[in-house]
Scaffold this active site. Structure first.
Site, PDB file in Angstrom:
ATOM      1  N   LYS A  75     131.113 -75.555 -37.513  1.00 58.96           N
ATOM      2  CA  LYS A  75     132.064 -76.093 -38.488  1.00 58.96           C
ATOM      3  C   LYS A  75     133.245 -75.135 -38.570  1.00 58.96           C
ATOM      4  O   LYS A  75     133.059 -73.912 -38.449  1.00 58.96           O
ATOM      5  CB  LYS A  75     131.328 -76.197 -39.834  1.00 58.96           C
ATOM      6  CG  LYS A  75     132.101 -76.831 -40.965  1.00 58.96           C
ATOM      7  CD  LYS A  75     131.185 -76.942 -42.190  1.00 58.96           C
ATOM      8  CE  LYS A  75     131.874 -77.566 -43.380  1.00 58.96           C
ATOM      9  NZ  LYS A  75     130.941 -77.768 -44.515  1.00 58.96           N
ATOM     10  N   SER A 152     131.166 -82.324 -46.490  1.00 57.78           N
ATOM     11  CA  SER A 152     132.299 -81.864 -45.711  1.00 57.78           C
ATOM     12  C   SER A 152     131.955 -81.610 -44.237  1.00 57.78           C
ATOM     13  O   SER A 152     132.866 -81.624 -43.402  1.00 57.78           O
ATOM     14  CB  SER A 152     132.852 -80.580 -46.324  1.00 57.78           C
ATOM     15  OG  SER A 152     131.872 -79.565 -46.337  1.00 57.78           O
ATOM     16  N   SER A 176     126.971 -80.920 -48.483  1.00 54.70           N
ATOM     17  CA  SER A 176     127.786 -81.086 -47.273  1.00 54.70           C
ATOM     18  C   SER A 176     127.069 -81.054 -45.935  1.00 54.70           C
ATOM     19  O   SER A 176     127.684 -81.359 -44.928  1.00 54.70           O
ATOM     20  CB  SER A 176     128.890 -80.043 -47.253  1.00 54.70           C
ATOM     21  OG  SER A 176     129.929 -80.498 -48.056  1.00 54.70           O
TER      22      SER A 176
HETATM   23  N1  GLN Z   1     131.075 -83.026 -51.880  1.00 55.96           N
HETATM   24  C1  GLN Z   1     130.846 -81.773 -52.520  1.00 55.96           C
HETATM   25  C2  GLN Z   1     132.139 -81.202 -52.993  1.00 55.96           C
HETATM   26  O1  GLN Z   1     133.139 -81.757 -52.727  1.00 55.96           O
HETATM   27  C3  GLN Z   1     130.102 -80.844 -51.649  1.00 55.96           C
HETATM   28  C4  GLN Z   1     130.921 -80.035 -50.741  1.00 55.96           C
HETATM   29  C5  GLN Z   1     130.121 -79.060 -49.960  1.00 55.96           C
HETATM   30  O2  GLN Z   1     128.893 -79.062 -50.006  1.00 55.96           O
HETATM   31  N2  GLN Z   1     130.817 -78.199 -49.242  1.00 55.96           N
HETATM   32  O3  GLN Z   1     132.164 -80.205 -53.628  1.00 55.96           O
END
Ligand code: GLN
Length: 491
Positions: A75, A152, A176
């Site tokens: 990532k 994400s 994410s």
């Molecule tokens: N969707 C969650 C957020 O926007 C999780 C993001 C993540 O786990 N990096 O915070």
């Protein structure tokens, strides 16, 4: 088709010299060239550097480590020396930040012989649930390209689902890894907080961030975690607990285990298909010899409100380092220092990052700290306590990952709260610091202009702190019994 092998299968072929690391990598590169124009999962290609590594591994010719010669994507928040790392933000993209050092995770993978060949798309600084906040544009779901791949770590999930890469690294702060794994039909492990090192990974919310992986099977996820888990002197929050032999845990089965179904994770308004698929999985476990019990986690419904106070608070602090002096975007001819900061940060950050900085700064301000931040911390403890009590009575919990299958691109872009609700079943796990393993458990139908498409559905297995081995044991048993995880999108 070499690119569609699992890590375990590829390792066998490499060991028996039926295929070389270079051939395996080239197959993945060719696959990226063929499919990534459609899905947009890979934001930086490091093919030449990777091919050099593969040649070295072939020359050494020893494939003792199960990851030796296995290609992967990281990532775009994992620092790798000499490789552009941008967090998919204009803040770092303009000058293509090139780290002078490796994250502990990529360093350990390198030591195990794995070959990083590119960077995968993510929401900007990992803030989002769809990759729509990435400065490189959205990653499309390989099962239905009108839909998001999740976020994400959407680039990582889509790349694995599309067989572009044998595995991909992700981060999970509020869901994410698990949510994109669920949307794309792959397996994703969100580890116990402190099981893996965060050193060299761009932080979002430091008390919630965890480093894990997306893979094609539970077995593969176990192999990757084996290489990256454990104490790191460079990250004081990593735990001393010894790393068990995850592979040995795989064959233990589920006979006699107690699996809890938390009632707060089956709610009005969620997709019927998702509920059905997860309940059907519970039945499968029952047939395999486990006992299913109903359980209640009464504080979980407060997780979204709690998470969206604590997470932005930590974001507001972590984003302070991107000031155009130490890192990132710069602007010409500032009138003053304040003018410089304002322009750097206005131009560099996208709307979601700015929104979180504002919410977090507000929640931490002297007048509101007690009302919001301190209260959220107290509720975090209560949410965590629910899980501790549940694990006193049962071995693992089973819940859906997300309330719906992958949603349409653009569906939530003008409604941040709707996007935040995506994390309803995943955020409590990060607040508690426990591990969660997402695995495919069914399909839902989606009607598109080109016909009816199948959309994967995922479930998550949750366990006590540092019991990733137990999750792998239960998840692997499920994958031995079912075939959801071997289905592939037609790309
Ligand atoms: N969707 C969650 C957020 O926007 C999780 C993001 C993540 O786990 N990096 O915070």
């Amino acid at each position: 088709m070499l690119h569609s092998l699992t890590i375990a299968q590829a390792h066998e072929k490499l060991r028996k010299k039926e295929v070389s690391a270079t051939e395996l990598l080239q197959a993945c590169i060719d696959r990226v060239e063929k499919t990534d124009g459609t899905i947009n999962a890979v934001v930086h290609r490091n093919f030449e550097g990777a091919l050099i590594e593969a040649k070295k591994i072939d020359a050494a010719g020893t494939f003792d480590s199960p990851l030796s010669g296995i290609p992967y994507l990281a990532k775009d928040v994992f620092c790798e020396a000499g490789v552009p790392t941008t967090a998919c933000s204009n803040m770092l993209r303009e000058k293509d930040y090139i780290p002078p050092f490796d994250s502990t995770t990529t360093k350990r993978l390198k030591a195990a012989g794995a070959i990083s060949f590119g960077k995968a798309n993510t929401d900007e600084f990992t803030m989002g649930a769809s990759t729509e906040t990435s400065c490189f544009g959205v990653t499309k779901n390989p099962w239905d390209t009108t839909r998001v791949a999740g976020g994400s770590s959407g680039g990582s999930a889509a790349a694995v689902a599309a067989d572009e890469s044998l595995f991909a690294l992700g981060t999970d702060t509020g869901g994410s890894i698990r949510q994109p794994a669920s949307f794309c039909g792959c397996t994703g492990i969100k580890v116990t907080y402190g099981r893996t090192s965060r050193f060299g990974v761009m932080s979002m919310a430091s008390s919630l961030d965890t480093i894990g992986t997306l893979a094609k099977t539970v077995e593969d996820a176990a192999l990757v975690l084996q290489a990256i888990a454990g104490k790191d002197p460079l990250d004081a929050t990593t735990g001393d607990a010894p790393v068990p032999d995850y592979r040995a845990a795989l064959s233990k089965g589920v006979k006699g285990l107690k699996i809890g179904l938390p009632k707060e994770y089956f709610i009005d308004g969620m997709s019927e298909d998702v509920e059905k698929a997860v309940r059907a999985a519970a039945k499968t476990f029952e047939k395999m010899g486990a006992t299913i019990v109903d359980v209640s986690l009464p504080y979980s419904p407060y997780a979204i409100a709690t998470y969206y106070v604590l997470c932005p608070s930590e974001v507001s602090s972590n984003m302070a380092r991107y000031d155009g002096v130490r890192y990132g975007h710069t602007v010409p001819k500032p009138e003053s220092l304040i003018d410089y900061y304002e322009r750097v940060r206005s131009e560099g950050f996208g709307p979601e990052v700015k929104r979180r900085i504002m919410i977090g700064t507000y929640a931490l301000s002297a007048g509101y700290y007690d009302a919001y931040y301190r209260k959220a911390q107290k509720i975090r403890t209560l949410i965590k306590r629910d899980f501790e009590q549940a694990f006193g009575q049962m071995d693992v919990l089973l819940a859906p990952v997300a309330p719906t299958p992958a949603f349409t691109i653009g569906a939530h872009t003008n409604d941040p709260v709707q996007m935040y609700l995506e994390d309803i079943f995943t955020a409590p796990i990060n607040l508690s610091g426990i591990p969660g393993l997402a695995i495919p458990c069914g399909f839902s139908k989606s009607v598109t202009p080109s016909g009816v498409e199948e959309l994967p559905i995922g479930m998550q297995l949750l366990g006590p702190h540092f019991r990733e081995d137990l999750l792998f044991q239960v998840g692997h048993a499920f994958q031995e019994e079912t075939e959801w995880h071997v289905q592939k999108p037609s790309l």
